[in-house]
Design a protein around this motif. Structure first.
Motif, mmCIF file in Angstrom:
data_model
loop_
_atom_site.group_PDB
_atom_site.id
_atom_site.type_symbol
_atom_site.label_atom_id
_atom_site.label_comp_id
_atom_site.label_asym_id
_atom_site.label_seq_id
_atom_site.Cartn_x
_atom_site.Cartn_y
_atom_site.Cartn_z
ATOM 1 N N ILE A 327 0.847 -1.206 0.000
ATOM 2 C CA ILE A 327 0.000 0.000 0.000
ATOM 3 C C ILE A 327 0.874 1.244 0.000
ATOM 4 N N GLN A 328 1.920 1.237 0.823
ATOM 5 C CA GLN A 328 2.825 2.378 0.853
ATOM 6 C C GLN A 328 3.538 2.553 -0.477
ATOM 7 N N LEU A 329 3.920 1.443 -1.094
ATOM 8 C CA LEU A 329 4.653 1.501 -2.355
ATOM 9 C C LEU A 329 3.782 2.031 -3.482
ATOM 10 N N THR A 330 2.543 1.554 -3.589
ATOM 11 C CA THR A 330 1.679 1.917 -4.712
ATOM 12 C C THR A 330 0.869 3.189 -4.454
ATOM 13 N N GLY A 331 0.646 3.531 -3.172
ATOM 14 C CA GLY A 331 -0.205 4.665 -2.858
ATOM 15 C C GLY A 331 -1.674 4.355 -3.065
ATOM 16 N N VAL A 332 -2.008 3.061 -3.145
ATOM 17 C CA VAL A 332 -3.393 2.631 -3.381
ATOM 18 C C VAL A 332 -3.890 1.881 -2.153
ATOM 19 N N ALA A 333 -4.819 2.477 -1.414
ATOM 20 C CA ALA A 333 -5.379 1.842 -0.226
ATOM 21 C C ALA A 333 -6.827 1.424 -0.435
ATOM 22 N N SER A 334 -7.315 1.514 -1.660
ATOM 23 C CA SER A 334 -8.717 1.211 -1.950
ATOM 24 C C SER A 334 -9.043 -0.249 -1.650
ATOM 25 N N ARG A 335 -10.116 -0.440 -0.905
ATOM 26 C CA ARG A 335 -10.525 -1.805 -0.577
ATOM 27 C C ARG A 335 -11.086 -2.529 -1.799
ATOM 28 N N TYR A 336 -11.443 -1.777 -2.842
ATOM 29 C CA TYR A 336 -11.948 -2.416 -4.060
ATOM 30 C C TYR A 336 -10.848 -3.191 -4.778
ATOM 31 N N VAL A 337 -9.587 -2.829 -4.537
ATOM 32 C CA VAL A 337 -8.468 -3.597 -5.086
ATOM 33 C C VAL A 337 -8.485 -5.013 -4.520
ATOM 34 N N ALA A 338 -8.923 -5.132 -3.262
ATOM 35 C CA ALA A 338 -8.954 -6.449 -2.610
ATOM 36 C C ALA A 338 -9.884 -7.408 -3.342
ATOM 37 N N PHE A 339 -10.930 -6.896 -3.995
ATOM 38 C CA PHE A 339 -11.836 -7.777 -4.726
ATOM 39 C C PHE A 339 -11.111 -8.419 -5.924
ATOM 40 N N PHE A 340 -10.236 -7.655 -6.566
ATOM 41 C CA PHE A 340 -9.451 -8.202 -7.672
ATOM 42 C C PHE A 340 -8.411 -9.187 -7.145
ATOM 43 N N ILE A 341 -7.788 -8.857 -6.005
ATOM 44 C CA ILE A 341 -6.830 -9.787 -5.391
ATOM 45 C C ILE A 341 -7.528 -11.107 -5.084
ATOM 46 N N ALA A 342 -8.706 -11.018 -4.489
ATOM 47 C CA ALA A 342 -9.463 -12.227 -4.141
ATOM 48 C C ALA A 342 -9.771 -13.055 -5.383
ATOM 49 N N GLY A 343 -10.192 -12.390 -6.452
ATOM 50 C CA GLY A 343 -10.496 -13.110 -7.682
ATOM 51 C C GLY A 343 -9.277 -13.804 -8.268
ATOM 52 N N LEU A 344 -8.123 -13.122 -8.243
ATOM 53 C CA LEU A 344 -6.893 -13.724 -8.765
ATOM 54 C C LEU A 344 -6.496 -14.959 -7.955
ATOM 55 N N LEU A 345 -6.591 -14.857 -6.618
ATOM 56 C CA LEU A 345 -6.194 -15.978 -5.765
ATOM 57 C C LEU A 345 -7.136 -17.170 -5.937
ATOM 58 N N VAL A 346 -8.434 -16.906 -6.028
ATOM 59 C CA VAL A 346 -9.399 -17.995 -6.253
ATOM 60 C C VAL A 346 -9.127 -18.660 -7.599
ATOM 61 N N LEU A 347 -8.850 -17.838 -8.623
ATOM 62 C CA LEU A 347 -8.562 -18.381 -9.949
ATOM 63 C C LEU A 347 -7.305 -19.250 -9.927
ATOM 64 N N LEU A 348 -6.253 -18.770 -9.265
ATOM 65 C CA LEU A 348 -5.021 -19.554 -9.161
ATOM 66 C C LEU A 348 -5.266 -20.857 -8.407
ATOM 67 N N GLY A 349 -6.160 -20.800 -7.413
ATOM 68 C CA GLY A 349 -6.432 -21.982 -6.602
ATOM 69 C C GLY A 349 -7.187 -23.075 -7.314
ATOM 70 N N LEU A 350 -7.790 -22.754 -8.445
ATOM 71 C CA LEU A 350 -8.559 -23.758 -9.168
ATOM 72 C C LEU A 350 -7.704 -24.631 -10.072
ATOM 73 N N PHE A 351 -6.412 -24.287 -10.191
ATOM 74 C CA PHE A 351 -5.531 -25.023 -11.105
ATOM 75 C C PHE A 351 -4.394 -25.683 -10.331
#
Length: 488
Positions: A327-351
Motif C-alpha cells: 500500500i505504501q509503495l503503490t499509494g493505493v489503499a482502496s478496498r476495491y483492489v482487494a476484490f481483484f486480489i481475491a479473484g486472482l487468488l481464487v482463480l489460481l487456486g482452481l488449477f
C-alpha cells in the motif's frame, strides 16, 4: 464519523480506502499484492506436506490454500455485517501454526495413521480452535491484560526458533535425504539466501518486496539446470481442483488441540497490530469507536476465515503484514483492489498445476528462503520483547519460558515419566513456553519504573488505545499507574 475520528489528509495516497481506481491501476496494484504474498500463502503448505510425507496431496493442498486466501480476502474487505474490517487486508495461511500442526501430524503418524487420518485430524482440530479467536475478537482489550507483550513476544520468538531446525534440514536436503548435507544442496540454499540478502539492500522498493519470490525463482531455475528437477509426472496432475469440504474426513484429538489453541490465543493480538498498521497507512482512525469496531470485525473475520480454511482443507488464516508495505509503495489503499486480489487468488487456486510445479521445488531452494522467514519471525518476537522492556521481571519470564520450551524440544526424554497424553501435549516447545510465560506473568509481582517524558512510545500508545478508546490521543508524561497499566 465525529470530527476527532476523521482521517487526516495524506498526500502519499493516490487512492483512499473508499475510492475506486480505474481498471489499469486496480489490476496493477492487485498483481503486486499477489506477488508480495504468494510465497507466504503457499510455503506453510509446502513445509507441512513435505515434512509429513504427503507429497501426493501437496498440489491439491496448495490449490486450497490459494482458494481460501481469496475467499478470506474478499470477506475481510467487503465486510458482511459485523464480519470484516473493510480494509485492503490480504488473508493468507499463517507461519505461526506450522510447528504445532507438524506436532499434531507426527503424533498421528506415529500411531500408524495414514494421509487421510493425518489431514482429517489437523483440519478438525484447526476448525474448532478457530472459534477461540472468534470469541476473543470481542474481548481483545481484556485479552491483552492476560496475554501481555512479554507473553506474546516470548511465544513468537519460540515459534521462529523452533522452526530453524526445519529450515536447516531442508537446506541440507530435506528429511530422509540419502545425500543429506551434499555440497550441491548447500550451494542452492546459499544462492537463494544470498539473492534475498542482496535484493533487500537495494534502493528499488519493488525488488525489495519481491526478494523472496525472485530468490526462489532463481534457485528453482538453477536447480533445473543442474538436473535436480523432474517434470515428467506433471501431465498426470488434474486440470482443475474442485474444492471439497472436509475432503479427507473429520477427526478431533484433544492432545493435538491444546497446542493449536495456544497459538489462537496469540494470533488475535498479532492481527490487531497488523490491522492497526493498515488503518494508519490507509489514513483511517486509530482511536475511537470506529477504530475499535473495525479491529473487532477484522479479528472476527480472521477467526471465521480460519474455520472456513479448515473446512476447505487448508491451514489457519491470518491478516498479512507484508501487504501494508505494498500500500505504501503503490499509494493505493482502496478496498476495491482487494476484490481483484481475491479473484486472482481464487482463480489460481482452481488449477493444481501451480501446486504441482511448486511441489517439485528442491528442498534446499525452499530452505534458503525458510531460514530468512523463520529467522524473521524470531526477530519479530525479540522486537516485541525489547519494546515491552527487558527489566528484571520480564527477563526472568523470558529466560524461564524460552529455556523450558527449547530445553524440552532438545531433550524430550525429560517428560518420559508423564502419561502419554500429557507427554504429547508438553513435547511442543510453544505450549510449554506459552504456559510458563502466562503463569509467570500472572504471579510475578509488577515492577514500577519511572519513565521520562522523552521515553514515550507511540506503538505502546496504540496498544493502550485499544484497551481504552477514551484515552487522549496526545501522550502525557507517564506515571507509575500508567506504566503499570502498560506492563499488565
Amino acid at each position: 464519523m465525529t470530527v476527532s475520528e476523521k482521517a487526516p489528509r495524506n498526500n502519499d495516497l493516490i487512492y483512499g480506502l473508499n475510492d475506486r481506481p480505474h481498471f489499469t491501476a486496480t489490476v496493477f496494484a492487485a498483481l503486486q499484492h499477489v506477488l508480495a504474498s504468494f510465497v507466504g500463502i503457499i510455503t506453510p503448505t509446502l513445509i507441512m506436506g513435505g515434512a509429513l510425507g504427503l507429497q501426493s496431496e501437496i498440489p491439491y493442498l496448495i490449490s486450497m490454500a490459494l482458494f481460501v486466501s481469496g475467499l478470506g480476502t474478499f470477506v475481510q474487505a467487503k465486510r458482511f455485517g459485523p464480519v470484516g474490517s473493510g480494509l485492503l487486508c490480504l488473508q493468507g495461511t499463517s507461519f505461526s501454526f506450522i510447528s504445532v500442526i507438524l506436532s499434531a501430524g507426527f503424533m498421528v503418524k506415529a500411531r500408524g495413521g495414514g494421509t487421510d487420518e493425518i489431514l482429517s485430524t489437523i483440519f478438525g482440530v484447526c476448525f474448532f480452535a478457530a472459534f477461540i479467536e472468534v470469541v476473543l475478537s470481542q474481548f481483545i482489550g481484556k485479552l491483552r491484560m492476560l496475554i501481555t507483550p512479554v507473553v506474546t513476544g516470548t511465544i513468537i520468538t519460540l515459534m521462529g526458533l523452533s522452526l530453524i531446525k526445519v529450515a536447516m534440514t531442508d537446506i541440507a536436503g530435506g528429511f530422509g535425504a540419502a545425500d543429506l548435507g551434499a555440497a550441491s544442496h548447500v550451494f542452492l540454499a546459499a544462492l537463494v539466501l544470498g539473492t534475498i540478502v542482496v535484493l533487500n539492500r537495494v534502493d528499488v522498493p519493488f525488488l525489495r518486496l519481491g526478494a523472496i519470490v525472485i530468490g526462489l525463482t532463481l534457485g528453482y531455475v538453477v536447480a533445473w539446470l543442474m538436473g535436480t528437477v523432474d517434470f515428467a509426472n506433471l501431465p498426470e496432475v488434474p486440470v482443475v481442483s474442485v474444492p471439497v469440504p472436509f475432503k479427507y474426513g473429520f477427526n478431533f484429538d484433544w492432545v493435538a488441540f491444546v497446542p493449536v489453541a495456544v497459538i489462537f490465543l496469540v494470533s488475535p493480538l498479532e492481527a490487531a497490530g497488523d490491522l492497526t498498521a493498515n488503518s494508519m497507512i490507509s489514513r483511517q482512525p486509530v482511536k475511537g469507536p470506529l477504530y475499535i469496531r473495525r479491529i473487532k470485525s477484522g479479528l472476527l473475520a480472521d477467526g471465521l476465515n480460519s474455520a472456513m480454511a479448515a473446512v476447505f482443507n487448508s491451514m489457519p488464516m491470518v491478516t498479512f503484514a507484508q501487504n501494508n508495505g505494498v500500500i505504501q509503495l503503490t499509494g493505493v489503499a482502496s478496498r476495491y483492489v482487494a476484490f481483484f486480489i481475491a479473484g486472482l487468488l481464487v482463480l489460481l487456486g482452481l488449477f493444481p498445476m501451480i501446486g504441482a510445479v511448486l511441489q517439485l521445488m528442491p528442498k534446499p531452494v525452499l530452505g534458503g528462503a525458510e531460514l530468512v522467514m523463520f529467522g524473521t519471525v524470531a526477530v519479530a518476537g525479540i522486537k516485541i520483547l525489547a519494546e515491552a522492556g527487558l527489566h528484571r521481571r520480564n527477563m526472568l519470564i523470558v529466560a524461564i519460558s524460552v529455556g523450558m520450551g527449547l530445553g524440552i524440544a532438545a531433550v524430550p526424554e525429560v517428560l518420559r515419566e508423564l502419561p502419554q497424553a500429557l507427554r504429547n501435549i508438553f513435547e511442543s516447545p510453544i505450549t510449554v513456553g506459552a504456559l510458563c510465560a502466562i503463569v509467570l506473568n500472572i504471579f510475578l509481582p509488577e515492577e514500577f519504573i519511572e519513565l521520562e517524558e522523552d521515553d514515550f512510545d507511540p506503538e505502546a500508545s496504540i496498544l493502550q488505545v485499544m484497551e481504552n478508546p477514551d484515552l487522549p490521543a496526545k501522550a502525557e508524561p507517564a506515571s507509575k499507574a500508567a506504566v503499570a497499566q502498560l506492563n499488565r
